[in-house]
Motif scaffolding. Structure first.
Motif, mmCIF file in Angstrom:
data_model
loop_
_atom_site.group_PDB
_atom_site.id
_atom_site.type_symbol
_atom_site.label_atom_id
_atom_site.label_comp_id
_atom_site.label_asym_id
_atom_site.label_seq_id
_atom_site.Cartn_x
_atom_site.Cartn_y
_atom_site.Cartn_z
ATOM 1 N N GLN A 130 0.814 -1.213 0.000
ATOM 2 C CA GLN A 130 0.000 0.000 0.000
ATOM 3 C C GLN A 130 0.851 1.267 0.000
ATOM 4 O OE1 GLN A 130 -3.989 -0.424 2.203
ATOM 5 N NE2 GLN A 130 -2.706 -1.929 3.248
ATOM 6 N N LEU A 131 1.982 1.233 0.682
ATOM 7 C CA LEU A 131 2.881 2.388 0.648
ATOM 8 C C LEU A 131 3.423 2.604 -0.757
ATOM 9 C CD1 LEU A 131 4.918 1.847 3.942
ATOM 10 C CD2 LEU A 131 3.284 3.695 3.497
ATOM 11 N N ALA A 132 3.814 1.521 -1.424
ATOM 12 C CA ALA A 132 4.331 1.639 -2.786
ATOM 13 C C ALA A 132 3.255 2.159 -3.732
ATOM 14 C CB ALA A 132 4.852 0.285 -3.259
ATOM 15 N N ALA A 133 2.009 1.727 -3.521
ATOM 16 C CA ALA A 133 0.907 2.132 -4.397
ATOM 17 C C ALA A 133 0.585 3.617 -4.273
ATOM 18 C CB ALA A 133 -0.337 1.299 -4.094
ATOM 19 N N GLN A 186 -5.412 5.472 2.839
ATOM 20 C CA GLN A 186 -4.084 5.256 2.272
ATOM 21 C C GLN A 186 -3.578 3.837 2.548
ATOM 22 O OE1 GLN A 186 -2.374 8.762 4.382
ATOM 23 N NE2 GLN A 186 -1.627 9.363 2.355
ATOM 24 N N VAL A 187 -3.673 3.410 3.793
ATOM 25 C CA VAL A 187 -3.172 2.095 4.188
ATOM 26 C C VAL A 187 -4.195 1.428 5.106
ATOM 27 C CG1 VAL A 187 -1.325 0.804 5.325
ATOM 28 C CG2 VAL A 187 -0.772 2.881 4.031
ATOM 29 N N PHE A 261 -8.456 -4.457 0.866
ATOM 30 C CA PHE A 261 -7.386 -4.206 -0.102
ATOM 31 C C PHE A 261 -6.695 -5.525 -0.412
ATOM 32 C CE2 PHE A 261 -2.800 -4.067 -0.566
ATOM 33 C CZ PHE A 261 -2.617 -3.203 -1.640
ATOM 34 N N ALA A 262 -6.363 -5.725 -1.672
ATOM 35 C CA ALA A 262 -5.479 -6.816 -2.079
ATOM 36 C C ALA A 262 -4.604 -6.284 -3.199
ATOM 37 C CB ALA A 262 -6.281 -8.027 -2.550
ATOM 38 N N GLY A 263 -3.318 -6.599 -3.158
ATOM 39 C CA GLY A 263 -2.430 -6.055 -4.183
ATOM 40 C C GLY A 263 -1.138 -6.824 -4.299
#
Length: 325
Positions: A130-133, A186-187, A261-263
């Motif tokens: 999530q931080l990278a996104a 955000q996260v 969230f999934a990523g």
């Protein structure tokens, strides 16, 4: 009833959480003795993703329950495997601490103020993804260690920031060291983050009755939804997962709002979805939202990049994704 033997990990946070439970039981008139247990996660300095992750902090404590060496076990609920143990019962999920993540950064900086290329530490693929996104150009590095160790990475200058659970800092009385509370927009937190799980043997009705007085209905309902989502995704999704359920007021009474969230770990792919459902059917709500994620591509998500292997480019725009409501 004789003295309740309460099993706990030896870390400062784990014993603080367990003492909190012990104090509540003492207030109810029970005698409590803390029994410290070393888990696989405590013995290993390796990243959780390399030693199995799920269950590494709870297996030894559960074994002590099975063997009768302790009567009660206290876990961070996010560490508890979603598969039930038929011989154990989750007797209480006490009132949840704040579930959000926090940033601890040099010079009092927030996420938005960290310069491009700032080195941010986390041991969580969920946080890394999530931080990278967010597209902030952060250099995300894997770390292990207790709260002291992680914050020392920042104060020593080795890292620019670390991301931690707000609940842990709050329970340790160190919340003032956080430089930002990160918005779940955000996260999203881990399923069950901020909540405690108090387990007993199913055949000890006296212990279950004593401990169940600590249960908080709203917290239990929320974490059931979050863990149902996680359980459903595990069958076909190895990507980082975040989830947060909240009790809301609907037209016909209380409802449950669930965001997920999934990523991919490098943040190049992300799915964010949400759903509102019945307060009385949290397990169904979690499973339905997980199915939406799977249908929208979560089943195909994999960890495409190791933590910190590739930093997002500075000019990358934040990824946008639609929500189901």
């Amino acid at each position: 009833m004789t003295t309740l033997r309460l099993g706990t990990r030896r870390s400062a946070l784990a014993t603080t959480q367990s003492r909190w439970v012990a104090d509540r039981l003492t207030d109810l008139g029970h005698e409590v003795e803390l029994v410290e247990i070393t888990t696989e996660g405590d013995r290993s300095g390796a990243l959780l993703t390399t030693i199995g992750g799920t269950g590494v902090f709870v297996s030894a404590i559960r074994e002590a329950l099975h063997d009768g060496r302790i009567d009660v076990a206290v876990h961070s609920l996010k560490d508890l495997p979603t598969a039930p143990d038929p011989e154990l019962v989750l007797a209480a999920v006490p009132l949840r601490e704040d579930s959000r993540d926090v940033l601890v950064a040099r010079d009092g900086l927030t996420l938005g103020e960290l310069p491009v290329g700032s080195v941010v530490g986390t041991g969580s693929p969920r946080r890394a993804s999530q931080l990278a996104a967010l597209g902030l150009g952060l250099d995300i590095r894997p770390i292990r260690g207790n709260v002291d160790t992680r914050i020392r990475f920042v104060t020593s200058g080795e890292l620019d920031a670390v991301v931690l659970a707000q609940a842990g800092l709050a329970r340790l009385g160190r919340l003032a060291e956080a430089t930002e509370v990160i918005d779940p927009i955000q996260v999203l937190p881990a399923p069950g983050q901020g909540a405690l799980a108090v387990e007993c043997r199913a055949d000890r009705a006296d212990v279950v009755a004593a401990v169940s007085a600590l249960d908080d209905a709203d917290t239990r309902t929320c974490v059931i939804a979050e863990r149902s989502l996680l359980s459903t995704l595990e069958a076909g999704c190895t990507a980082p997962v975040g989830a947060l359920a909240e009790v809301v007021e609907g037209d016909d009474g209380l409802e449950l709002s669930l965001r997920a969230f999934a990523g991919s770990e490098d943040g190049s792919l992300e799915l964010r979805r949400s759903l509102v459902g019945s307060y009385t059917e949290p397990e169904s709500l979690g499973a339905r939202l997980a199915q939406i994620l799977l249908e929208d591509g979560a089943a195909d998500l994999t960890t495409t990049t190791a933590i910190g292997a590739v930093a997002p480019t500075p000019d990358r725009a934040p990824h946008r994704s639609e929500h189901v409501s």
